[in-house]
Scaffold this active site. Sequence first.
Site, mmCIF file in Angstrom:
data_model
loop_
_atom_site.group_PDB
_atom_site.id
_atom_site.type_symbol
_atom_site.label_atom_id
_atom_site.label_comp_id
_atom_site.label_asym_id
_atom_site.label_seq_id
_atom_site.Cartn_x
_atom_site.Cartn_y
_atom_site.Cartn_z
ATOM 1 N N GLN A 145 -4.976 -0.508 -4.829
ATOM 2 C CA GLN A 145 -5.562 -1.598 -5.610
ATOM 3 C C GLN A 145 -6.319 -1.096 -6.833
ATOM 4 O OE1 GLN A 145 -7.463 -4.627 -3.242
ATOM 5 N NE2 GLN A 145 -8.876 -5.147 -4.892
ATOM 6 N N CYS A 182 -3.163 -2.704 6.048
ATOM 7 C CA CYS A 182 -3.415 -1.380 6.631
ATOM 8 C C CYS A 182 -4.815 -1.311 7.242
ATOM 9 C CB CYS A 182 -3.202 -0.263 5.606
ATOM 10 S SG CYS A 182 -4.214 -0.405 4.121
ATOM 11 N N CYS A 206 0.849 -1.191 0.000
ATOM 12 C CA CYS A 206 0.000 0.000 0.000
ATOM 13 C C CYS A 206 0.885 1.241 0.000
ATOM 14 C CB CYS A 206 -0.887 -0.035 1.243
ATOM 15 S SG CYS A 206 -1.664 1.525 1.659
ATOM 16 N N GLU A 207 0.630 2.132 -0.923
ATOM 17 C CA GLU A 207 1.460 3.339 -1.019
ATOM 18 C C GLU A 207 1.209 4.322 0.119
ATOM 19 O OE1 GLU A 207 -0.941 6.208 -4.125
ATOM 20 O OE2 GLU A 207 0.312 4.636 -4.967
ATOM 21 N N HIS A 208 0.143 4.129 0.867
ATOM 22 C CA HIS A 208 -0.161 5.053 1.965
ATOM 23 C C HIS A 208 0.546 4.692 3.266
ATOM 24 C CE1 HIS A 208 -4.088 5.643 -0.428
ATOM 25 N NE2 HIS A 208 -3.195 6.533 -0.794
ATOM 26 N N HIS A 209 0.717 3.382 3.538
ATOM 27 C CA HIS A 209 1.307 2.963 4.805
ATOM 28 C C HIS A 209 2.501 2.026 4.638
ATOM 29 C CE1 HIS A 209 -2.979 3.893 5.723
ATOM 30 N NE2 HIS A 209 -2.391 4.581 6.675
ATOM 31 N N HIS A 244 -6.041 -6.157 2.923
ATOM 32 C CA HIS A 244 -5.080 -5.077 3.143
ATOM 33 C C HIS A 244 -4.666 -5.012 4.605
ATOM 34 C CE1 HIS A 244 -5.569 -2.939 -0.807
ATOM 35 N NE2 HIS A 244 -6.542 -3.829 -0.856
#
Length: 188
Positions: free
Chosen positions: A116, A146, A75-78, A144
């Site tokens: 995704q 996250c 995940c590019e956020h976490h 996920h």
Amino acid sequence: MTESIQAAYRQILLDLGEDPDREGLKDTPGRAARAMQYLTRGYHQTLDEVLNGAVFSSDNDEMVIVRNIELYSLCEHHLLPFIGRAHVAYLPDGKVIGLSKVARIVDMYARRLQIQENLTRQIALAIQEVTGGRGVAVYINARHMCMMMRGVEKQNSEMSTSVMLGDFRSNHKTRDEFLQLIRTPSAY
């Protein structure tokens, strides 16, 4: 590049209050740097390299499906993993690609920092580009970390995304056939 990533992991350990020189962590920055490079190796691959010339002429004009392609992404956020399965179909129009190339295309895009939704679209557009097919369908279902390990901590949550191009988008019977076929239990 490995050295700078390794230094960053060492600093993260220090910032967490750990001793990066203790026995259990002594080699962790290097291992973590190599792991991150492996997990994001898709940045260093191209569609041409992945295909390696495996595009073939074919008279087949019926749906080609590769189901249950396991995928692992971050995940590019976490920077936490998401793990799932991709189902990819296309309607050939004069050419097909090697079976393993579908899975390699999934991996190339999954092995990048992702969400995704974008991953699903990138796979569909790549399959469309290399096959020139009359349509492409991609369906991904993933879990996920996250969502599971932090934040709302929902252990049974799953995310599904789909992208339908060409005949899969414009013809509901074709789309329905694809969705039915990917949900049919395998004979194996």
